[in-house]
Motif scaffolding. Structure first.
Motif, PDB file in Angstrom:
ATOM      1  N   GLY A   6     194.637  71.477  84.681  1.00 41.84           N
ATOM      2  CA  GLY A   6     194.329  70.281  83.914  1.00 41.84           C
ATOM      3  C   GLY A   6     194.777  70.440  82.476  1.00 41.84           C
ATOM      4  N   ARG A   7     194.403  69.505  81.645  1.00 42.61           N
ATOM      5  CA  ARG A   7     194.835  69.569  80.245  1.00 42.61           C
ATOM      6  C   ARG A   7     193.998  70.585  79.475  1.00 42.61           C
ATOM      7  NH1 ARG A   7     191.226  67.504  76.857  1.00 42.61           N
ATOM      8  NH2 ARG A   7     189.692  65.984  77.614  1.00 42.61           N
ATOM      9  N   ASP A  63     187.490  70.440  69.154  1.00 45.23           N
ATOM     10  CA  ASP A  63     186.172  69.796  69.119  1.00 45.23           C
ATOM     11  C   ASP A  63     185.445  69.951  70.455  1.00 45.23           C
ATOM     12  OD1 ASP A  63     186.533  68.986  66.528  1.00 45.23           O
ATOM     13  OD2 ASP A  63     187.355  67.025  67.078  1.00 45.23           O
ATOM     14  N   GLU A  64     186.180  69.868  71.556  1.00 42.76           N
ATOM     15  CA  GLU A  64     185.563  69.967  72.882  1.00 42.76           C
ATOM     16  C   GLU A  64     185.018  71.372  73.151  1.00 42.76           C
ATOM     17  OE1 GLU A  64     187.843  66.922  75.834  1.00 42.76           O
ATOM     18  OE2 GLU A  64     189.113  68.427  74.875  1.00 42.76           O
ATOM     19  N   HIS A  85     181.092  72.046  72.586  1.00 42.23           N
ATOM     20  CA  HIS A  85     180.029  71.586  73.486  1.00 42.23           C
ATOM     21  C   HIS A  85     180.606  71.392  74.897  1.00 42.23           C
ATOM     22  CE1 HIS A  85     177.561  70.898  69.925  1.00 42.23           C
ATOM     23  NE2 HIS A  85     178.571  70.209  69.403  1.00 42.23           N
ATOM     24  N   VAL A  86     180.927  72.489  75.553  1.00 40.42           N
ATOM     25  CA  VAL A  86     181.509  72.384  76.886  1.00 40.42           C
ATOM     26  C   VAL A  86     180.404  72.227  77.926  1.00 40.42           C
ATOM     27  CG1 VAL A  86     183.574  73.683  76.289  1.00 40.42           C
ATOM     28  CG2 VAL A  86     181.569  74.901  77.155  1.00 40.42           C
ATOM     29  N   SER A  87     180.735  71.528  78.993  1.00 30.55           N
ATOM     30  CA  SER A  87     179.785  71.281  80.073  1.00 30.55           C
ATOM     31  C   SER A  87     180.537  71.267  81.396  1.00 30.55           C
ATOM     32  CB  SER A  87     179.075  69.943  79.846  1.00 30.55           C
ATOM     33  OG  SER A  87     178.441  69.492  81.019  1.00 30.55           O
ATOM     34  N   SER A 127     195.261  78.470  74.203  1.00 33.77           N
ATOM     35  CA  SER A 127     194.768  77.243  74.846  1.00 33.77           C
ATOM     36  C   SER A 127     193.629  77.564  75.809  1.00 33.77           C
ATOM     37  CB  SER A 127     195.906  76.551  75.606  1.00 33.77           C
ATOM     38  OG  SER A 127     196.937  76.161  74.729  1.00 33.77           O
ATOM     39  N   GLU A 128     192.663  76.641  75.897  1.00 31.74           N
ATOM     40  CA  GLU A 128     191.515  76.843  76.773  1.00 31.74           C
ATOM     41  C   GLU A 128     191.421  75.724  77.799  1.00 31.74           C
ATOM     42  OE1 GLU A 128     187.867  77.642  74.784  1.00 31.74           O
ATOM     43  OE2 GLU A 128     188.679  79.337  73.639  1.00 31.74           O
TER      44      GLU A 128
END
Length: 646
Positions: free
Chosen positions: A55-56, A61-62, A65-67, A277-278
């Protein structure tokens, strides 16, 4: 003593009677067909193609607060760890139809899986413990490993061979004792046996091993085990899994476990080491196959936010870390055709001296570690211990300057973490059985560790069986899919046969040394490298060849069969990302001769910089990384197993 002698004679007689069953001789039926050379193959998916499956990438910013709700892709299974067991599990699951992602923080086999004794074996020392301790656990381990040894030899015949190993005998009464043990070893292998053990006279032993000290030598007892190229087999497992549809990525670190509403681990946040990149990936199940680093993953499963405990490796509960050092010596320290086994070291271990890749591999030590090192290294004391033990058998001086390379691997000896009191420290590892453990954490992480290289396939089968059985969403879809890896050939094995190097030498006008090297490391893919020789003659040049200005070439400049074409092949087909991937784990030069590998760093960095478009600073970083790694392989004295990180 009388009971021991009678028992030994009984076992000898039984072993001799069993000879006709175990010592099978393979004869050609004259009907085998020679398959044509494979001179071209489609390249595997590129790094970018593989990353797109995740995926991207998430934004800065994301990341705050990752979920689990934010995952960009979903797999049936995420395997964490690219060593032998991790890649073996990814292959097993993929063959059963699961959609699999495998991620490895460094390179495939960058840890213990490239630093073994290179033996596919049942463990003759464990058999001795099984007999004298009346231990069924030890015996089961030996029998399992003997059967798995046969699978390695069958599925990767280009990477694994049968090796006779001689036990020098200096006391007459040891002959029946050693033969009894070897006869039992053959017997427990059953139909999976390789060849039968036999006794050599004193003269025959010295003919085969002229370097042995002849004083008091009675003869030799020869048994057989497998010898293989561990790192290349690990890479072959990863490539075979990828060939069947798995997504396999090295240099991807798991930063965090993603938890669902019930606190269960159902995804991962992973970071591309090179780009930064994550990605957020969901999964029905997570399998931890991190070997000595298993406790770090366990801490992530336990924590509410899925982040690792930085102290987990300093106080491991599941893994009992033990350092095992090996050294590489020149070829004159051992017979070209037989290994040696020192069966009676002062501390009760055994020591091997084996012909490997044209050199002699000696080891190993067994030193308990207080914590799991990030980059374990061989200490001067352990190198000295190995050389001192070898001196007992060799009649000429064993010199430190003859050590061409040295390394340390961390054995992931295992115990059930739920039974370990807080703060308990293990003082010795010799009594711990080398079996494996599948362990499910309360929040869903399924961990597999322990065991040894030879049993990787069975370990992978066990953890995939367990995962499918205990994860309901997988059980519904895959419960009827059996394991098929027992007889599944790895990349490079399909068209390979023992005469492959002969045909390479004929068709491409190669020396025997180069033809054997390519055939025994790349199998039926070797012609692809040879085709590069034809199209680009300069690629036949040895890696690290000194520049001609002011240099008088000698035989020493050309003594290793590693060429530029091999580097280009590995860049195209084997996911080489860093120079040390090639120098240590694809062509094995760093493991065979650290000084020669240092000489090759600049050239390898230059080639890779052109391929990947590295900046000047990136080139400097990669050169330093490779140099630091190689220097610690016996070139600089290391006082502790923890190297520069200490």
């Amino acid at each position: 003593m009388t009971k021991l002698a009678v028992g030994s004679l009984f076992i000898v007689a039984g072993g001799f009677a069993f000879n006709s069953y175990v010592n099978r001789v393979t004869r050609s039926d004259g009907k085998s067909t020679i398959k044509p050379f494979v001179t071209h193959l489609p390249k595997p998916p590129s790094r970018d193609e593989l990353l797109r499956r995740l995926g991207r990438p998430i934004s800065s910013d994301e990341k705050k607060h990752v979920s689990i709700k934010d995952v960009q892709s979903k797999f049936d299974l995420v395997v964490i760890g690219g060593g032998a067991v991790g890649t073996g599990a990814a292959l097993d699951a993929t063959l059963r139809g699961l959609k699999v992602l495998l991620v490895e923080k460094n390179d495939y086999a960058s840890g213990t899986s490239s630093k073994s004794t290179k033996m596919a074996h049942g463990g003759i020392r464990y058999l001795e413990k099984a007999v004298f301790q009346l231990s069924k656990v030890q015996l089961d381990l030996v029998i399992e490993a003997l059967h798995e040894r046969a699978s390695i030899l069958e599925n990767a015949p280009h990477l694994a061979i049968c090796l006779p190993i001689c036990i020098p005998v200096y006391k007459w009464y040891q002959v029946p004792y050693f033969y009894a043990g070897c006869a039992l070893y053959d017997m427990f292998a059953g139909s999976q046996g390789i060849r039968h053990s036999y006794v050599m006279t004193r003269h025959a032993t010295l003919d085969e091993h002229p370097q042995l000290n002849p004083n008091g030598l009675v003869g030799g007892l020869v048994y057989h085990d497998g010898l293989f190229n561990d790192a290349r087999m690990n890479v072959a497992l990863a490539l075979t899994a990828e060939q069947h549809g798995a997504t396999v990525l090295n240099y991807m670190n798991v930063e965090q476990f993603l938890k669902d509403g019930d606190g269960k681990s159902k995804g991962v946040r992973i970071r591309d080491i090179d780009s930064g990149s994550e990605y957020l990936v969901g999964a029905d199940a997570l399998i931890g196959a991190a070997g000595p680093y298993s406790d770090l993953l366990i801490s992530m499963d336990k924590s509410e936010n899925g982040l690792p405990d930085p102290e987990a490796l300093s106080h491991p509960r599941m893994v009992v870390p033990s350092g095992g050092v090996h050294v590489i010596l020149p070829e004159w320290y051992c017979s070209e055709d037989q290994g040696l086994l020192d069966a009676s070291t002062p501390d009760g271990r055994v020591m091997f001296f084996l012909p490997w890749q044209g050199k002699v591999l000696a080891g190993t030590t067994d030193v308990p570690l207080k914590k799991v090192p990030e980059n374990p290294v061989a200490t001067e004391q352990e190198i000295s211990d190995i050389l001192g033990e070898l001196q007992h058998y060799v009649k000429f001086p064993v010199r430190r300057e003859d050590v061409l390379s040295a390394w340390c691997g961390v054995r992931p000896l295992v115990r059930d973490p739920s039974t370990v009191p807080e703060g308990e420290v293990v003082a010795s590892t010799q009594g711990i059985v080398r079996n494996h453990l599948v362990y499910e954490l309360p929040n869903g992480l399924i961990t597999i560790t322990g065991g040894k290289w030879t049993t990787y396939r069975q370990m992978a089968e066990d953890v995939i069986d367990y995962t499918i059985q205990h994860v309901s969403t997988l059980n519904e879809r895959f419960a009827t899919r059996p394991c098929t890896t027992k007889h599944n050939k790895l990349v490079g094995a399909d068209s390979y046969d023992p005469t492959f190097f002969c045909r390479l030498a004929q068709q491409y006008h190669l020396t025997e040394t180069l033809a054997k090297h390519l055939a025994s490391n790349y199998g039926d893919r070797a012609p692809i490298i040879c085709e590069l020789f034809l199209r680009y003659p300069r690629l036949k040049a040895p890696i690290g060849l000194p520049r001609p200005e002011g240099h008088d070439y000698s035989y020493d400049d050309f003594k290793y069969p590693f060429t530029l074409a091999e580097l280009y092949y590995c860049l195209d087909y084997e996911h080489v990302r860093h120079p040390i991937d090639f120098l240590a784990r694809r062509c094995r030069l760093a493991f065979l001769d650290a000084n020669k590998a240092l000489n090759a760093v600049d050239e390898v960095v230059d080639v890779m910089a052109r391929r990947y478009g590295w900046s000047s600073s990136k080139k400097t970083q990669m050169k330093q990384e490779a140099t630091d790694y190689i220097e610690e392989m016996g070139l600089v004295p290391n006082k502790t197993s923890y190297g520069k990180v200490e």
